[in-house]
Design an enzyme around this catalytic site. Structure first.
Site, PDB file in Angstrom:
ATOM      1  N   ARG A  35       0.835  -1.212   0.000  1.00  7.01           N
ATOM      2  CA  ARG A  35       0.000   0.000   0.000  1.00  7.01           C
ATOM      3  C   ARG A  35       0.868   1.260   0.000  1.00  7.01           C
ATOM      4  NH1 ARG A  35      -3.730   2.361   4.673  1.00  7.01           N
ATOM      5  NH2 ARG A  35      -4.927   3.852   3.465  1.00  7.01           N
TER       6      ARG A  35
ATOM      7  N   HIS B  30       0.923   4.334  -2.824  1.00  9.34           N
ATOM      8  CA  HIS B  30       0.706   5.732  -2.460  1.00  9.34           C
ATOM      9  C   HIS B  30       1.909   6.607  -2.816  1.00  9.34           C
ATOM     10  CE1 HIS B  30      -3.028   5.584   0.292  1.00  9.34           C
ATOM     11  NE2 HIS B  30      -3.001   4.506  -0.478  1.00  9.34           N
TER      12      HIS B  30
ATOM     13  N   ASN C 201      -3.377   9.275   3.899  1.00 11.58           N
ATOM     14  CA  ASN C 201      -2.146   8.550   4.235  1.00 11.58           C
ATOM     15  C   ASN C 201      -1.938   8.338   5.734  1.00 11.58           C
ATOM     16  OD1 ASN C 201      -1.284   8.193   1.581  1.00 11.58           O
ATOM     17  ND2 ASN C 201      -0.286  10.198   1.512  1.00 11.58           N
TER      18      ASN C 201
ATOM     19  N   HIS D 130      -5.725  -6.057  -3.080  1.00  7.32           N
ATOM     20  CA  HIS D 130      -6.623  -6.190  -1.926  1.00  7.32           C
ATOM     21  C   HIS D 130      -6.787  -7.644  -1.481  1.00  7.32           C
ATOM     22  CE1 HIS D 130      -8.912  -2.089  -2.211  1.00  7.32           C
ATOM     23  NE2 HIS D 130      -7.665  -1.973  -1.798  1.00  7.32           N
TER      24      HIS D 130
END
Length: 324
Positions: free
Chosen positions: A59, A63, A91, A191
C-alpha cells in the site's frame, strides 16, 4: 542532403523532452554488492516478525508511485515549514510496519555502502520481495531511481484512489498515468492481502437493511458480521477487517472470486464487479489465477518505473524521512 538530415535530427534531439530515466537490474552490482542479500534478509525478518508488513508495504508503494512517481516522497516526515504527503488524510492510516521495514533496510545498506542506495529503490524492492513472500508473483525491479525533493500533503487530494470514489474517477487516475482499465483491475487485486478500517466502509454495512433489495452488494450474513466487528469503531477508529476474509494472508485470486459473492468491503470493490468496463476482467482473474498473476506482475513492473527521478532531479537521501 545527408548532412541536412543529420542536422535536423540533432536539433530534434535537443528539442525533445528527456526520456524516462534508464534503470538497470544490476545497478548496484559494483557499488553495493550485498544489496540483494541485505534487502532479502531485512524483508524476510520483518515479515516473519510482523506478518502484516507485506500488505502495508504494498500500500505504501502504491501511495508513493501514484503521486508524482516512485521517488520515495511518501517516506518524508513533515517539518515546521512543510506538511508532507504522509500527513495527508488518506495517508494517516498507512501502517507503521511499512515505514519500519524501509528504515531497517536503509540503515543496513548505509552501513554496507554509504550514500549509494536510494530510498525509492529500497521501497520498490522491498515491495516485490514481500509480495513474493506471501505467495504473489515475482517480477523484475529495475534500479537506479533517485529520491525526490518534494513532498506536500496539498498535492495528494484527488490524485490517489479512495474507496468512496466512483469507478470513472478511479479509472481516470490510472489512465492519466498511462494504465489501462485492465491494468487498473489487476493492480486492485492487491486487496487480496491487507485490511481496511471500518470507517472506510461503515456506511454501506449499516445502511444495508434499507438498500438490500435494490442494491444487494453485500452478502447479508457478511454485512451482519461486519456490523458486529465494527460496532465500536467510533470509540476505536483502529478497528479493521481483512480485505479478503477467505485467505487474508495469502496473495491469490480469492479477492476476485469474493466480489460476485458479496464478500467485499469497499464501495470501490463492489463497483469493480458491477461496472461493465471492469467486470469482464474481474471474471477473468477470478477464473484464472495464473492470468491474474501475470497481469499483476506486468502492471507492478510498469508502476515501479513510473515517474522515476534521475540526475539532478533527485538525490540519494542519507535518511529516508528527510531531504538531505
Amino acid at each position: 542532403m545527408a548532412v541536412l538530415v543529420l542536422v535536423l535530427l540533432s536539433a530534434l534531439a535537443i528539442l525533445s523532452p528527456p526520456s524516462e530515466a534508464k534503470l538497470y537490474r544490476n545497478f548496484y552490482q559494483k557499488t553495493c554488492p550485498r544489496f540483494d542479500q541485505i534487502m532479502q534478509d531485512t524483508t524476510t525478518n520483518k515479515q516473519i516478525n510482523s506478518p502484516s508488513t507485506a500488505a502495508a508495504t504494498l500500500r505504501l508503494f502504491f501511495h508513493d508511485c501514484l503521486l508524482n512517481g516512485c521517488d520515495g516522497s511518501i517516506l518524508i516526515s513533515s517539518t515546521a515549514f512543510n506538511t508532507a504527503e504522509r500527513d495527508a488524510d488518506i495517508n494517516l492510516s498507512l501502517p507503521g510496519d511499512a515505514f519500519d521495514v524501509i528504515v531497517r533496510a536503509k540503515t543496513a545498506l548505509e552501513l554496507a555502502c554509504p550514500n549509494v542506495v536510494s530510498c525509492a529503490d529500497i521501497l520498490a524492492v522491498a515491495t516485490r520481495n514481500l509480495v513474493t513472500m506471501v505467495g504473489g508473483p515475482y517480477y523484475n525491479v529495475y534500479l537506479g531511481r533517485k529520491d525526490g525533493f518534494v513532498s506536500k500533503s496539498s498535492t495528494v487530494e484527488g490524485n490517489l484512489p479512495k474507496p468512496t470514489m466512483n469507478m470513472s474517477q478511479i479509472i481516470q487516475i490510472f489512465a492519466s498515468r498511462g494504465f489501462s482499465v485492465q491494468q487498473m483491475v489487476a493492480l486492485s487485486g492487491a486487496h487480496t492481502i491487507g485490511f481496511s478500517h471500518c470507517k472506510e466502509f461503515i456506511s454501506g454495512i449499516y445502511n444495508y437493511s434499507k438498500v438490500a433489495k435494490s442494491d444487494p452488494q453485500y452478502n447479508q450474513r457478511f454485512a451482519s458480521a461486519l456490523q458486529s466487528a465494527c460496532a465500536d469503531y467510533k470509540n476505536n477508529p483502529t478497528l479493521s477487517v481483512f480485505n479478503d476474509i477467505m485467505t487474508p494472508n495469502k496473495f491469490d485470486n480469492l479477492y476476485f472470486q469474493n466480489l460476485p459473492k458479496g464478500l467485499a468491503l469497499l464501495k470501490s470493490d463492489h463497483a469493480l464487479n458491477s461496472d461493465p468496463r471492469t467486470k469482464p476482467f474481474v471474471q477473468m482473474y477470478a477464473a484464472d489465477q495464473k492470468m491474474f498473476f501475470q497481469a499483476f506482475a506486468q502492471a507492478m513492473e510498469k508502476l515501479s518505473n513510473y515517474g522515476v527521478k534521475s540526475g539532478k532531479a533527485g538525490e540519494i537521501r542519507r535518511r529516508c524521512d528527510a531531504i538531505n
